[in-house]
Write a protein that holds these residues in place. Structure first.
Motif, PDB file in Angstrom:
ATOM      1  N   SER A 242      18.694  -3.071  22.132  1.00 53.84           N
ATOM      2  CA  SER A 242      19.042  -4.133  22.044  1.00 53.84           C
ATOM      3  C   SER A 242      17.881  -5.280  22.254  1.00 53.84           C
TER       4      SER A 242
ATOM      5  N   ASP B 129      19.615  -4.733  16.981  1.00 61.57           N
ATOM      6  CA  ASP B 129      20.242  -3.776  17.848  1.00 61.57           C
ATOM      7  C   ASP B 129      20.158  -2.226  16.940  1.00 61.57           C
TER       8      ASP B 129
ATOM      9  N   ARG C  37      16.630  -9.034  22.256  1.00 63.78           N
ATOM     10  CA  ARG C  37      17.092 -10.521  22.198  1.00 63.78           C
ATOM     11  C   ARG C  37      15.910 -11.331  22.417  1.00 63.78           C
TER      12      ARG C  37
END
Ligand SMILES: Nc1ncnc2c1ncn2[C@@H]1O[C@H](COP(=O)(O)OP(=O)(O)O)[C@@H](O)[C@H]1O
Ligand SMILES: [Mg+2]
Length: 234
Positions: A3, A23, A5
């Motif tokens: 993941s 992801d 971000r």
């Protein structure tokens, strides 16, 4: 399994990745495409922290990576990270003075994870898995490029990775050797390994990747669900 971000990465004052969110589920294979210089290698290197990044967060194989994780305090964590997130490069970087078997057995042995006989028998199993059961005693210069790349894949697998990152694994190879390396990568994908593969060989990756990303000028775009509905659920 992965993941990302808000990942941002510059080289000098050139932004290479800006605010990237992506992801990957456990067991997914992502084919990564994009023009030369787009940031594909940089993205892979950020995922196992070969490149520190300026902003954002990466969760991968149970590790959380943030800016500034350099220096002695993080050395052990990064070593464990790089075992769990294996990387295979365009140039195989095998140790020239070690046999194929010893190239594969080395890391599990020196990290103390396996004793010498166990490391050797596991390395032999891995060489068999990449179709090189009978070449363990050969040195890199005695192997073809395709065979060397398969040894490099076995070497990464010896660390029991949960994620494998491939950066143009066939682009240094003659065309007739590309298929044998891609077959090994396809087998890994089908065994459920989580993988990112940067490759121009769409002919091959379409056969086993679940999704395709395009990296282009600081962005990572989802371009295609190659086998819609077939991606494993997280
Ligand atoms: N170590 C570095 N120092 C400075 N610039 C770099 C470095 N590595 C890559 N770059 C630059 O970052 C951009 C992305 O490079 P890279 O990730 O290697 O692209 P790709 O793998 O898609 O060809 C390019 O403009 C490249 O010149
Ligand atoms: Mg590259």
């Amino acid at each position: 399994m992965i993941s990302v971000r808000g990942l941002s990465k510059r080289h000098g004052d050139r932004p290479v990745l800006v605010d990237v969110d992506v992801d990957v589920a456990r067991g997914e294979t992502i084919a990564v495409a994009g023009p030369s210089g787009a940031g594909k290698t940089t993205l892979l290197r950020c995922l196992n922290y070969l490149e520190p990044f300026e902003a954002g967060q990466v969760e991968i194989a149970g590790f959380t990576l943030r800016p500034g994780m350099t220096g002695a305090a993080h050395k052990d964590l990064l070593r464990r990270l790089r075992a769990k997130v294996g990387m295979v490069f365009q140039h195989f970087n095998l140790f020239p003075h070690l046999s194929a078997l010893d190239n594969v057995a080395l890391a599990p042995r020196v990290t103390g994870r396996l004793d010498r006989p166990l490391a050797a028998s596991r390395a032999q199993d891995l060489l068999a898995r990449v179709g090189l059961a009978d070449r363990g005693r050969a040195y890199p210069h005695e192997l073809s490029g395709g065979q060397q790349q398969r040894v490099a894949i076995a070497r990464a697998l010896a660390q029991d990775p949960e994620v494998m990152l491939f950066d143009e694994p066939t682009s240094a190879l003659d065309p007739e050797m590309r298929a044998e390396v891609m077959e090994v990568i396809r087998g890994l994908a089908q065994s459920g390994m989580t993988m990112l593969i940067v490759s121009h060989e769409e002919r091959y990756t379409t056969a086993f990747a679940h999704r395709r990303w395009l990296v282009d000028r600081t962005r990572v775009e989802e371009v295609e669900a190659i086998r819609a509905g077939s991606a494993p659920t997280p």
